[in-house]
Write an enzyme that holds these catalytic residues in place. Structure first.
Site, PDB file in Angstrom:
ATOM      1  CD  GLU A  83     -65.933  60.258 -12.403  1.00 16.16           C
ATOM      2  OE1 GLU A  83     -66.009  59.094 -12.831  1.00 16.16           O
ATOM      3  OE2 GLU A  83     -66.678  61.174 -12.774  1.00 16.16           O
ATOM      4  CG  HIS A  94     -71.624  63.924  -7.257  1.00 19.07           C
ATOM      5  ND1 HIS A  94     -71.422  65.262  -7.537  1.00 19.07           N
ATOM      6  CD2 HIS A  94     -70.658  63.259  -7.929  1.00 19.07           C
ATOM      7  CE1 HIS A  94     -70.385  65.392  -8.340  1.00 19.07           C
ATOM      8  NE2 HIS A  94     -69.903  64.191  -8.605  1.00 19.07           N
TER       9      HIS A  94
END
Length: 203
Positions: free
Chosen positions: A79, A9
């Site tokens: 994550e 990202h």
């Protein structure tokens, strides 16, 4: 040949300040949005049989701005859970625990390397068969995608520590002579693509 593209990202305020960010659901910064739009230029013309994203908005927004249509969000692409270390920098953590290494120690009240590796293995088990039909894109985060890269080539999760991964980069996993290999790693958006999006933003 078909590939698994790994897309990290774009920038957030915490990634810019090197603060560990897992479950905290941050937006992209203006620079992160520009990075993500530049990815669209870099990915133009690519066809994907499947696009999966972490459920965090910094990943889904990056995918959208990069021109990707997300088929599904996958919690296994989230994550690494940093637990008690969420929002802290490595330098700050080392002030109280100089020997700490996320790649071997994991995080208190969070995930161990083995736990992260197990869920990224699940992702690979689901997407590897799709390569017979074409390329797959996975949009996610630094530590989890580094573990995924290591696991693709048969290394332990801790080997992800050897694979630096910056924001808004593209990496590719694939095969050579029937073996799983890393084809490209941590490729930034080309300067020409970034320049195009910067000019568009000013007009």
């Amino acid at each position: 040949m078909s590939e698994i593209l790994l897309i990290r990202h774009g920038e957030t305020t915490w990634s810019a300040s090197r603060r560990h960010t897992s479950y905290t659901d941050l937006e992209l910064t203006p620079d992160g949005e520009r990075q993500s739009r530049a990815l669209a230029v870099a990915l133009a013309g690519r066809r994907f049989v499947r696009v999966l994203s972490s459920p965090r908005q910094r990943a889904t927004c990056t995918a959208h701005l990069a021109g990707l249509t997300v088929d599904a969000t996958d919690p296994d692409l989230a994550e690494w859970n940093y637990g008690a270390y969420e929002g802290r920098t490595t330098a700050d953590i080392h002030d109280e625990n100089p020997a700490w290494n996320i790649w071997t120690d994991g995080c208190p009240d969070g995930e161990s390397p083995a736990e992260v590796g197990a869920r990224l293995d699940r992702v690979l088990d689901r997407v590897a068969p799709l390569l017979e039909r074409g390329t797959v894109a996975l949009v996610g985060h630094a530590h989890s995608l580094r573990v995924l890269g290591a696991r693709w080539i048969g290394l332990p999760p801790s080997a992800g520590g050897l694979l630096r991964l910056d924001t808004a980069t593209v990496s590719a996993l694939g095969h050579e002579h029937g073996r799983r290999v890393i084809l490209r790693w941590n490729q930034p958006v080309p300067a020409t693509a970034a320049a195009v999006t910067d000019r568009a933003a000013r007009h």
